[in-house]
Write an enzyme that holds these catalytic residues in place. Structure first.
Site, PDB file in Angstrom:
ATOM      1  CE  LYS A  81      37.658  36.914  40.375  1.00  0.00           C
ATOM      2  NZ  LYS A  81      37.252  37.151  38.966  1.00  0.00           N
ATOM      3  CE1 TYR A  90      33.483  34.161  42.752  1.00  0.00           C
ATOM      4  CE2 TYR A  90      34.838  34.202  40.789  1.00  0.00           C
ATOM      5  CZ  TYR A  90      33.984  34.829  41.662  1.00  0.00           C
ATOM      6  OH  TYR A  90      33.627  36.132  41.440  1.00  0.00           O
TER       7      TYR A  90
HETATM    8  P1  NAD Z   1      36.381  45.035  32.134  1.00  0.00           P
HETATM    9  O1  NAD Z   1      37.380  44.831  31.073  1.00  0.00           O
HETATM   10  O2  NAD Z   1      34.944  44.986  31.761  1.00  0.00           O
HETATM   11  O3  NAD Z   1      36.637  46.445  32.854  1.00  0.00           O
HETATM   12  C1  NAD Z   1      37.913  46.895  33.162  1.00  0.00           C
HETATM   13  C2  NAD Z   1      37.871  48.408  33.322  1.00  0.00           C
HETATM   14  O4  NAD Z   1      39.202  48.864  33.552  1.00  0.00           O
HETATM   15  C3  NAD Z   1      37.364  49.140  32.073  1.00  0.00           C
HETATM   16  O5  NAD Z   1      36.511  50.173  32.460  1.00  0.00           O
HETATM   17  C4  NAD Z   1      38.619  49.713  31.457  1.00  0.00           C
HETATM   18  O6  NAD Z   1      38.377  50.927  30.747  1.00  0.00           O
HETATM   19  C5  NAD Z   1      39.465  49.981  32.704  1.00  0.00           C
HETATM   20  N1  NAD Z   1      40.875  50.071  32.407  1.00  0.00           N
HETATM   21  C6  NAD Z   1      41.690  51.043  32.862  1.00  0.00           C
HETATM   22  N2  NAD Z   1      42.930  50.871  32.415  1.00  0.00           N
HETATM   23  C7  NAD Z   1      42.913  49.782  31.634  1.00  0.00           C
HETATM   24  C8  NAD Z   1      43.897  49.124  30.867  1.00  0.00           C
HETATM   25  N3  NAD Z   1      45.161  49.532  30.831  1.00  0.00           N
HETATM   26  N4  NAD Z   1      43.520  48.025  30.178  1.00  0.00           N
HETATM   27  C9  NAD Z   1      42.257  47.565  30.228  1.00  0.00           C
HETATM   28  N5  NAD Z   1      41.275  48.149  30.943  1.00  0.00           N
HETATM   29  C10 NAD Z   1      41.595  49.258  31.623  1.00  0.00           C
HETATM   30  O7  NAD Z   1      36.695  43.988  33.286  1.00  0.00           O
HETATM   31  P2  NAD Z   1      35.723  43.499  34.439  1.00  0.00           P
HETATM   32  O8  NAD Z   1      35.071  42.249  34.017  1.00  0.00           O
HETATM   33  O9  NAD Z   1      34.890  44.607  34.912  1.00  0.00           O
HETATM   34  O10 NAD Z   1      36.809  43.071  35.567  1.00  0.00           O
HETATM   35  C11 NAD Z   1      37.432  44.042  36.405  1.00  0.00           C
HETATM   36  C12 NAD Z   1      37.882  43.348  37.699  1.00  0.00           C
HETATM   37  O11 NAD Z   1      36.749  42.839  38.368  1.00  0.00           O
HETATM   38  C13 NAD Z   1      38.818  42.169  37.481  1.00  0.00           C
HETATM   39  O12 NAD Z   1      39.765  42.117  38.500  1.00  0.00           O
HETATM   40  C14 NAD Z   1      37.911  40.957  37.577  1.00  0.00           C
HETATM   41  O13 NAD Z   1      38.552  39.779  38.028  1.00  0.00           O
HETATM   42  C15 NAD Z   1      36.892  41.443  38.587  1.00  0.00           C
HETATM   43  N6  NAD Z   1      35.586  40.805  38.420  1.00  0.00           N
HETATM   44  C16 NAD Z   1      34.999  40.258  39.510  1.00  0.00           C
HETATM   45  C17 NAD Z   1      33.771  39.640  39.397  1.00  0.00           C
HETATM   46  C18 NAD Z   1      33.103  39.069  40.618  1.00  0.00           C
HETATM   47  O14 NAD Z   1      32.085  38.411  40.476  1.00  0.00           O
HETATM   48  N7  NAD Z   1      33.626  39.321  41.807  1.00  0.00           N
HETATM   49  C19 NAD Z   1      33.153  39.559  38.165  1.00  0.00           C
HETATM   50  C20 NAD Z   1      33.771  40.141  37.060  1.00  0.00           C
HETATM   51  C21 NAD Z   1      34.990  40.756  37.193  1.00  0.00           C
END
Ligand code: NAD
Length: 374
Positions: free
Chosen positions: A142, A227
Site C-alpha cells: 500500500k 489505513y
Molecule cells: P524503504 O525505503 O525502507 O525501502 C525501499 C526499498 O526500495 C529499498 O530497499 C531501496 O533500496 C529500494 N529502492 C529501489 N529503487 C529505489 C529508488 N529509486 N529510490 C528509493 N528506494 C529504492 O521503504 P519501506 O518502508 O520498506 O516501504 C516500501 C513500501 O512498503 C512502500 O510502498 C510502503 O508504503 C510500504 N510499507 C508498508 C507497510 C505496511 O505495514 N503494510 C509498512 C511499511 C512500508
C-alpha cells in the site's frame, strides 16, 4: 451463554463463519482461517520480495520464516551486498536472486509463484506490470500506486496475464480488527453513527523518498492515512459519498517542501454516518474509534504492527496477538492453495477504490470544496 458467546467470538476471530454474512459488505468477505493448522502436504508457495528495504527486511522476511504454506524463495535487489547477506541468511540459491535489470527473467523461475513488490510507491506500477507480464501472481504494498490511472493499468495488466493481484492490507487478517468488523456487521451495538480514525507519526530523515512527491505520491495521507480510509470502509462496510478536507499548517519547511505535513478530512457515508480522519508526519497518533446507537469500539494502537489494543463499551478486548505479516501471508497462501485466487477483500480493485478516495481528499483540500464520490 457467556461461554458460548466467547467461543463464538473466538471462532469468528479466526475467520470461521464470516463468509456468508460478509457478502452484504462492500469490502468482500474476510478470508476464513481454519481453527487448527493441519499439516500442509502440498508445495509451499515461493515468494520473491522486490526491494529489500525496511518493510521487506524487518517485517515480511521475518513473517515468511513463520509461515507453513509459503516461504521466501527469491529476492530482487539493486545492491549486491544485500543479495549476499540475504542468500546466506535465508538460504536462497543464486538462481533465485535478481536485480532490476534481470528481473524479467523471473518468468522462467518455477520456484517463484508470487512476486511481492515492496518498493517506493511510485515504483509499484512498473514492477507489478513487469511481474504480471512474467506470468507471476503479484502482491503489492500500500498505497497501491500514485494515481488512479496507474492502479487501473496494474489491474488490467494482471487480468490480461491471468494472474492474481493483491494489496498488502494486513489489518484485514488481524484478530482485533476482524472482531470489530464482526461486531459492526452483526450490529452488536446497533448502527454505527460516527467514526474517528487517525494515524500519524513523527518522520525522521528529511531526505527520504517518503517526503518526495514524485516517489511517494503525497505525504502522510498516502503512507498512513490510507489505513484510516480503510478503517472507515471496513467498519461501515460501505463506500463514502462525499468528502471535505483541510491541509494542516507547515511547521517544518525543511521536511515539507513537497508533501503535506498533516491533513484532516471528513467523509459523509450512507445513513448519515460521519467519519473524521486525520493523518500527520509530525504527530504520533493512532486510533480507530466508532460510536454506535448503543455503544462504542476503540482500537489504539489500531494500525501499526501491534500489539493492537482495544476495548468496547462491553470491556477490554482480549484476543490473540499475531505477527501481522506472517498471519496475512499464511492466510493468502491458504486461500490461494484452495481456490487459486487471492482473497477478494485485498484485490487490486480495493486498492483502486482507496486511491480514488485519497485523490478526492487531496482535491477537497486543494479546492476547499466538497467533492462528491458518487
Ligand atoms: P524503504 O525505503 O525502507 O525501502 C525501499 C526499498 O526500495 C529499498 O530497499 C531501496 O533500496 C529500494 N529502492 C529501489 N529503487 C529505489 C529508488 N529509486 N529510490 C528509493 N528506494 C529504492 O521503504 P519501506 O518502508 O520498506 O516501504 C516500501 C513500501 O512498503 C512502500 O510502498 C510502503 O508504503 C510500504 N510499507 C508498508 C507497510 C505496511 O505495514 N503494510 C509498512 C511499511 C512500508
Amino acid at each position: 451463554m457467556a461461554e458460548n458467546q466467547t467461543r463464538r467470538s473466538f471462532l469468528q476471530n479466526l475467520g470461521v463463519g464470516l463468509g456468508t454474512t460478509a457478502a452484504a459488505f462492500t469490502i468482500p468477505s474476510l478470508v476464513s482461517i481454519p481453527e487448527s493448522k493441519p499439516k500442509y502436504e502440498g508445495k509451499k508457495l515461493g515468494i520473491a520480495l522486490v526491494g529489500l528495504g525496511s518493510y521487506a527486511k524487518n517485517q515480511l522476511a521475518v513473517g515468511l520464516e513463520q509461515t507453513p504454506n509459503c516461504y521466501l524463495a527469491g529476492i530482487v535487489t539493486g545492491t549486491p551486498a544485500k543479495a549476499e547477506e540475504w542468500m546466506k541468511k535465508y538460504n536462497i540459491p543464486k538462481k533465485n536472486v535478481y536485480n532490476y535489470q534481470t528481473f524479467d527473467q523471473i518468468a522462467d523461475n518455477k520456484d517463484i509463484d508470487i512476486v511481492y513488490v515492496v518498493l517506493p510507491n511510485s515504483m509499484h506500477h512498473e514492477y507489478v506490470i513487469r511481474a504480471a507480464k512474467a506470468g507471476k501472481h503479484v502482491m503489492c504494498e500500500k498505497p497501491m500506486a500514485n494515481s488512479v490511472k496507474d492502479c487501473q493499468e496494474m489491474i488490467k495488466a494482471c487480468k490480461d496475464a491471468g494472474v492474481q493481484l493483491g494489496i498488502g492490507y494486513r489489518m484485514h487478517f488481524e484478530p482485533f480488527t476482524k472482531e470489530i468488523i464482526r461486531m459492526s456487521r452483526e450490529k452488536v451495538f446497533g448502527n454505527v453513527k460516527f467514526i474517528n480514525s487517525n494515524f500519524g507519526f513523527t518522520i525522521g530523515d528529511p531526505t527520504q523518498w517518503r517526503l518526495k512527491k514524485a516517489m511517494a505520491g503525497g505525504g502522510p495521507l498516502m503512507d498512513v492515512g490510507v489505513y484510516c480510509v480503510q478503517g472507515a470502509r471496513y467498519i461501515t462496510g460501505k463506500e463514502p459519498l462525499a468528502v471535505t478536507a483541510q491541509f494542516g499548517p507547515i511547521t517544518d519547511p525543511t521536511r515539507f517542501k513537497d508533501v503535506e505535513e498533516s491533513l484532516s478530512w471528513q467523509f459523509d457515508f450512507p445513513d448519515a454516518v460521519t467519519v473524521n480522519g486525520f493523518t500527520s508526519y509530525k504527530t504520533n497518533i493512532e486510533q480507530l474509534f466508532a460510536t454506535y446507537e448503543q455503544g462504542f469500539i476503540h482500537l489504539s494502537p489500531a494500525y501499526s504492527y501491534g500489539p493492537i489494543k482495544g476495548r468496547t463499551s462491553q470491556g477490554e478486548l482480549n484476543l490473540p496477538i499475531v505477527h501481522h505479516q506472517a498471519n496475512m501471508l499464511e492466510a493468502i497462501a491458504r486461500e490461494f492453495q484452495e481456490t487459486k485466487m487471492f482473497p477478494a477483500h485485498i484485490s487490486g480493485e480495493e486498492g483502486l477504490k482507496d486511491m480514488k478516495y485519497l485523490t478526492a481528499i487531496y482535491e477537497a483540500a486543494q479546492t476547499g470544496k466538497k467533492i462528491s464520490l458518487v
